[in-house]
Design a protein around this motif. Sequence first.
Motif, mmCIF file in Angstrom:
data_model
loop_
_atom_site.group_PDB
_atom_site.id
_atom_site.type_symbol
_atom_site.label_atom_id
_atom_site.label_comp_id
_atom_site.label_asym_id
_atom_site.label_seq_id
_atom_site.Cartn_x
_atom_site.Cartn_y
_atom_site.Cartn_z
ATOM 1 N N VAL A 170 61.946 -4.372 -57.405
ATOM 2 C CA VAL A 170 60.887 -5.083 -56.680
ATOM 3 C C VAL A 170 60.070 -4.092 -55.860
ATOM 4 O O VAL A 170 58.837 -4.112 -55.876
ATOM 5 C CB VAL A 170 61.482 -6.179 -55.772
ATOM 6 N N GLY A 171 60.755 -3.208 -55.141
ATOM 7 C CA GLY A 171 60.062 -2.208 -54.332
ATOM 8 C C GLY A 171 59.273 -1.232 -55.182
ATOM 9 O O GLY A 171 58.172 -0.811 -54.798
ATOM 10 N N ALA A 178 49.976 6.839 -53.956
ATOM 11 C CA ALA A 178 49.363 7.618 -55.020
ATOM 12 C C ALA A 178 50.445 8.165 -55.947
ATOM 13 O O ALA A 178 51.450 8.709 -55.490
ATOM 14 C CB ALA A 178 48.552 8.762 -54.424
ATOM 15 N N GLY A 179 50.243 7.992 -57.226
ATOM 16 C CA GLY A 179 51.219 8.452 -58.200
ATOM 17 C C GLY A 179 52.320 7.457 -58.482
ATOM 18 O O GLY A 179 53.108 7.646 -59.409
ATOM 19 N N LYS A 180 52.402 6.383 -57.686
ATOM 20 C CA LYS A 180 53.434 5.369 -57.880
ATOM 21 C C LYS A 180 52.849 4.030 -58.320
ATOM 22 O O LYS A 180 53.518 3.241 -58.984
ATOM 23 C CB LYS A 180 54.231 5.160 -56.577
ATOM 24 N N ALA A 181 51.597 3.765 -57.934
ATOM 25 C CA ALA A 181 50.979 2.474 -58.225
ATOM 26 C C ALA A 181 50.760 2.249 -59.719
ATOM 27 O O ALA A 181 50.529 1.121 -60.153
ATOM 28 C CB ALA A 181 49.647 2.357 -57.475
ATOM 29 N N LEU A 183 52.867 2.250 -62.047
ATOM 30 C CA LEU A 183 53.898 1.395 -62.631
ATOM 31 C C LEU A 183 53.471 -0.068 -62.572
ATOM 32 O O LEU A 183 53.528 -0.780 -63.580
ATOM 33 C CB LEU A 183 55.223 1.584 -61.893
ATOM 34 N N GLY A 184 53.041 -0.525 -61.397
ATOM 35 C CA GLY A 184 52.609 -1.907 -61.267
ATOM 36 C C GLY A 184 51.428 -2.225 -62.169
ATOM 37 O O GLY A 184 51.373 -3.289 -62.801
ATOM 38 N N ALA A 185 50.479 -1.305 -62.249
ATOM 39 C CA ALA A 185 49.308 -1.512 -63.098
ATOM 40 C C ALA A 185 49.708 -1.616 -64.565
ATOM 41 O O ALA A 185 49.184 -2.450 -65.320
ATOM 42 C CB ALA A 185 48.308 -0.381 -62.893
ATOM 43 N N ALA A 186 50.660 -0.776 -64.991
ATOM 44 C CA ALA A 186 51.116 -0.804 -66.380
ATOM 45 C C ALA A 186 51.842 -2.113 -66.691
ATOM 46 O O ALA A 186 51.702 -2.674 -67.789
ATOM 47 C CB ALA A 186 52.033 0.389 -66.652
ATOM 48 N N ILE A 187 52.619 -2.612 -65.734
ATOM 49 C CA ILE A 187 53.335 -3.874 -65.937
ATOM 50 C C ILE A 187 52.341 -5.022 -66.073
ATOM 51 O O ILE A 187 52.455 -5.870 -66.977
ATOM 52 C CB ILE A 187 54.323 -4.118 -64.774
ATOM 53 N N ARG A 188 51.349 -5.079 -65.207
ATOM 54 C CA ARG A 188 50.349 -6.155 -65.299
ATOM 55 C C ARG A 188 49.562 -6.062 -66.599
ATOM 56 O O ARG A 188 49.250 -7.078 -67.226
ATOM 57 C CB ARG A 188 49.419 -6.117 -64.094
ATOM 58 N N ALA A 189 49.240 -4.832 -67.016
ATOM 59 C CA ALA A 189 48.525 -4.658 -68.282
ATOM 60 C C ALA A 189 49.366 -5.156 -69.454
ATOM 61 O O ALA A 189 48.839 -5.750 -70.406
ATOM 62 C CB ALA A 189 48.153 -3.191 -68.475
ATOM 63 N N ARG A 243 52.984 -7.198 -48.966
ATOM 64 C CA ARG A 243 52.688 -6.119 -49.912
ATOM 65 C C ARG A 243 51.880 -6.613 -51.116
ATOM 66 O O ARG A 243 51.480 -5.811 -51.970
ATOM 67 C CB ARG A 243 53.980 -5.465 -50.400
ATOM 68 N N LEU A 244 51.664 -7.917 -51.217
ATOM 69 C CA LEU A 244 50.958 -8.466 -52.368
ATOM 70 C C LEU A 244 49.486 -8.078 -52.363
ATOM 71 O O LEU A 244 48.881 -7.870 -51.319
ATOM 72 C CB LEU A 244 51.071 -9.996 -52.365
ATOM 73 N N VAL A 245 48.927 -7.997 -53.560
ATOM 74 C CA VAL A 245 47.490 -7.764 -53.731
ATOM 75 C C VAL A 245 46.959 -8.869 -54.639
ATOM 76 O O VAL A 245 47.493 -9.065 -55.734
ATOM 77 C CB VAL A 245 47.210 -6.380 -54.358
#
Length: 321
Positions: A170-171, A178-181, A183-189, A243-245
């Motif tokens: 979850v975390g 920077a450099g970590k975000a 992962l979240g973008a790839a999951i949403r894609a 932490r949500l966007v």
Amino acid sequence: MATGKPQLLFVHGIGGLRHTATDRRRWLEALAAGARDAEMADAISALTQSWLADVTFADYSDLFDRRGAQGEAAGELDGQDVSFLVELLDSMLEELAEQFPLESSPQDARVIRDARFQLDAAIQGRQAQGAGDIGRRLVGVTTTMLRLPGVRQAAQWMNGWAVLSQLAQVGRYLDRRAGKAELGAAIRARVLGVLDPARPLVVVSHSLGTVVAYEALHEYEGAVSLWVTLGSPLALGAVVLDRLVPTPASCPARVASWLNFWDRDDIVVGRPYLADWIRPSRSGVKAVTERVDSRGLWTHTATKYLEHGTVARPVIEALRP
């Protein structure tokens, strides 16, 4: 207006590597059992044979596995993992204490008190210890939490380290550094890439998948007739909610109906405040929350929720012409 054959999207939560076809079948079988429980047996074949909708299981589990998260040792948790897990466990224990007060649930309350003592000790010694030492102390916290009836003898998570390592996902998803975000973008894609915005959509999401779906549906341009959240940590206080966007958190604009289901014995869901903590969409849609009581010892699985008629009925009704 969305037209054509409806889409049914399953979005999974925390856990190890998935087998897409197997999990799709299991979720559909559980939904079919829920249809039987709802006295909608006529819908079972339509569900399992994909006559009612095109069914997709959005599997992003391999994206977590790139860092070796499934097999690393407790000492290999990094500082960011530890910081998030401390906050998450603190929030979970606080809310579990409200669910199981001493006067009505003395045995459960003692387990929660013991876990709280261990967590406080880990926090107090944090400055003098490395991430690995804190990680091992946090394993002790989750091992104690496994004594709660809802997770005792669980078949999915066999020990405290497995619980801790999977909660860390979850975390990692919510990490915006920077450099970590990425992962979240790839999951949403991965989730959005399987959808056709021109066709009607029903989304069933579970656990971390509800967080993924929240952010993905805010990006989605198609109509969503129903969004179902199961065992959601969205309302686990600042540790997730803040932490949500986008923030402040609100129902995605294209969602026409949002149903949230929670189980009292679900260790990942502290309390059912999601509908109060997340704002309605501009059209006034907000989460409608309902409690379900699952049978068995381990309730934090999507299939446990889907077997309930109260969960299956609105999904089937939203898919029908």
